[in-house]
Design a protein around this motif. Structure first.
Motif, short mmCIF file in Angstrom:
data_model
loop_
_atom_site.label_atom_id
_atom_site.label_comp_id
_atom_site.label_asym_id
_atom_site.label_seq_id
_atom_site.Cartn_x
_atom_site.Cartn_y
_atom_site.Cartn_z
N THR A 70 0.87 -1.18 0.00
CA THR A 70 0.00 0.00 0.00
C THR A 70 0.90 1.23 0.00
OG1 THR A 70 -0.07 0.20 2.41
CG2 THR A 70 -1.71 -1.25 1.37
N GLU A 114 1.04 3.58 2.13
CA GLU A 114 1.56 3.80 3.47
C GLU A 114 2.72 2.85 3.77
OE1 GLU A 114 0.00 3.99 8.11
OE2 GLU A 114 -1.43 3.71 6.46
N TYR A 166 2.68 10.87 6.79
CA TYR A 166 1.38 11.54 6.63
C TYR A 166 1.54 12.96 6.10
CZ TYR A 166 -1.50 7.78 8.29
OH TYR A 166 -2.17 6.57 8.36
N GLU A 194 -0.36 13.91 2.67
CA GLU A 194 -1.26 15.06 2.66
C GLU A 194 -0.89 16.03 1.55
OE1 GLU A 194 -4.56 17.06 4.22
OE2 GLU A 194 -3.73 15.13 4.88
N ASP A 247 -1.90 14.57 -1.83
CA ASP A 247 -3.33 14.20 -1.92
C ASP A 247 -3.54 12.71 -2.15
OD1 ASP A 247 -4.18 16.87 -1.59
OD2 ASP A 247 -3.87 17.27 -3.72
N THR A 300 -3.82 10.62 0.74
CA THR A 300 -4.18 10.09 2.07
C THR A 300 -5.34 9.11 1.97
OG1 THR A 300 -3.48 12.19 3.07
CG2 THR A 300 -4.80 10.73 4.43
N ASP A 301 -6.32 9.40 1.13
CA ASP A 301 -7.48 8.52 0.99
C ASP A 301 -7.13 7.19 0.33
OD1 ASP A 301 -9.01 10.47 2.15
OD2 ASP A 301 -9.78 11.27 0.25
N MET A 302 -5.98 7.12 -0.31
CA MET A 302 -5.56 5.89 -1.01
C MET A 302 -4.52 5.10 -0.21
SD MET A 302 -7.30 6.12 -3.78
CE MET A 302 -8.34 7.41 -4.47
N ARG A 303 -4.26 5.49 1.03
CA ARG A 303 -3.11 4.94 1.75
C ARG A 303 -3.23 3.46 2.03
NH1 ARG A 303 -6.27 7.73 5.31
NH2 ARG A 303 -6.79 6.77 7.33
N HIS A 304 -4.45 2.89 2.06
CA HIS A 304 -4.61 1.48 2.38
C HIS A 304 -4.88 0.62 1.15
CE1 HIS A 304 -4.31 2.48 6.52
NE2 HIS A 304 -5.48 3.09 6.61
N ARG A 305 -4.90 1.21 -0.04
CA ARG A 305 -5.10 0.43 -1.27
C ARG A 305 -3.76 -0.10 -1.77
NH1 ARG A 305 -9.43 3.57 -5.20
NH2 ARG A 305 -11.06 3.92 -3.63
N TYR A 363 -2.28 8.32 -9.65
CA TYR A 363 -2.00 8.16 -8.23
C TYR A 363 -0.65 7.47 -7.99
CZ TYR A 363 -6.34 9.93 -6.25
OH TYR A 363 -7.36 10.76 -5.85
#
Length: 384
Positions: free
Chosen positions: A90, A92, A114, A118, A121, A123-128, A137
């Motif tokens: 992922t 992260e 983080y 941030e 942009d 952050t919303d994809m950090r676990h994919r 991306y």
């Protein structure tokens, strides 16, 4: 920030980069522009220390990239043309791996990861999983890893290749935002991309630096001073008659206007230091011919680019990879190498064939000793 002195790269008799000299000042966005195969990526790899030059020196914030590699690389964040991401991680996880490889203190890793997520942009994809992200991306993840550790200089090699128009716009906005607080070198062969975000442009062709200035100055220096462009509503015979009576006209070309068959575009060559625009206007107006355009000729950015690079003679990508004798290009050293599962001291067949190449890889691994030692200790625990 960067000083490049006599930087040269040769493969046999083939010169890819030819005695480059330039300086990068802090706090600006530089565009490194050139056709495919001009030597841009080779230059970027040498500046970042991933490829050894044949001759020359690169200083990063006063540190020689080869003599004082660790200190110099701490100043650099690098995104190669193909982002060096691990698809089964992922964002992260990958950023944590790179942060540890860069030697960022464990207590600061979480906050640093983080921060860059941030800013880019993602952050919303950090676990994919990265392999499930769009190319746009993935590029942002690549830029985020370059930003880890807050380097003074960020180098981006072809950051928008393969992106759709919306993704390109997003990456350009990101680069412009990052350039407000960092020095950025953006390598590209797309003129519109460089003109959209860069303060200073360097154009390379066949390994030679052919221009280095602001885009406005490059445009001004390459504008023809003795040509005038006209668009008139008149027949070609009348145009010829009028132009033959005007002093200072050396020659002209008449072409139909693609938007209106009754209009004609005229490219007029004028004697040096002769101003005839008023004479042209009144001569056509006297015959009641409408003048739709009357101005000094301007070359488009593409035309300036072609003029400076002589695109027809540029070497191909394949020619850049091979010398005249057919020797393959040295493989650049990966800036963040993957962990090695082999036993200590064991050499592969490839290492035996190319000892110098893998010697550089080992040198890089030693630079990231804490990470690799941690990896080996985890392996031993697993075996037990």
């Amino acid at each position: 920030m960067i000083e490049v002195r006599n930087l040269t790269k040769k493969y046999g008799d083939h010169t890819v980069v030819n005695h480059l000299n330039f300086t990068i000042e802090p706090g600006r966005i530089y565009g490194f522009l050139g056709p495919n195969g001009a030597g841009k990526s080779t230059t970027m790899n040498m500046i970042t220390g991933c490829l050894a030059p044949t001759a020359g020196q690169v200083l990063i914030d006063g540190h020689d990239i080869y003599e004082d590699a660790v200190a110099a690389r701490r100043c650099i964040g690098y995104l190669p043309e193909i982002p060096p991401v691990y698809p089964d991680m992922t964002p992260e996880e990958y950023l944590r791996f790179v942060a540890e490889a860069k030697g960022i203190k464990a207590s600061a890793v979480f906050e640093e990861i983080y921060r860059v997520m941030e800013e880019t942009d993602i952050t919303d994809m950090r676990h994919r999983l990265i392999k499930n992200l769009s190319k746009g991306y993935k590029q942002r993840v690549g830029i985020a890893q370059a930003m880890l550790g807050e380097p003074k200089l960020i180098i981006l090699d072809e950051p928008t290749v393969g992106l759709d128009p919306r993704q390109i716009s997003g990456i350009r906005e990101l680069i412009s935002r990052l350039g407000q607080s960092r020095t950025i070198i953006l390598s590209s062969h797309i003129l519109a991309e460089v003109s959209a975000v860069c303060d200073h442009v360097m154009i390379i062709n066949r390994g030679n630096l052919v221009a280095s200035d602001t885009l406005e100055n490059i445009r001004r220096d390459n504008m023809p001073e003795n040509r005038i462009a006209m668009t008139v509503r008149a027949n070609p015979d009348s145009i010829r008659t009028i132009l033959s009576d005007i002093p200072g006209v050396i020659g002209y070309d008449i072409a139909g206007n693609p938007e209106d068959s009754n209009l004609f575009d005229i490219d007029i060559e004028v004697e040096a230091d002769r101003e005839i625009r008023e004479a042209l206007f009144f001569a056509f107006a006297e015959k009641h011919f409408a003048v739709r355009k009357l101005a000094k000729s301007e070359l488009s950015l593409e035309e300036i680019f072609f003029r400076l690079t002589d695109a027809s003679a540029v070497i191909s990508d394949e020619e850049e990879l091979y010398s005249a004798e057919g020797e393959e290009e040295e493989e650049p050293v990966c800036c963040v190498p993957a962990p090695d599962d082999r036993e200590d001291g064991e050499e592969t067949e490839e290492e035996e064939k190319h000892p110098s190449r893998f010697g550089r890889k080992k040198a890089v691994e030693e630079e990231y000793t804490p990470l690799f030692q941690a990896g080996k200790s985890d392996d031993k625990e697993d075996e037990q």
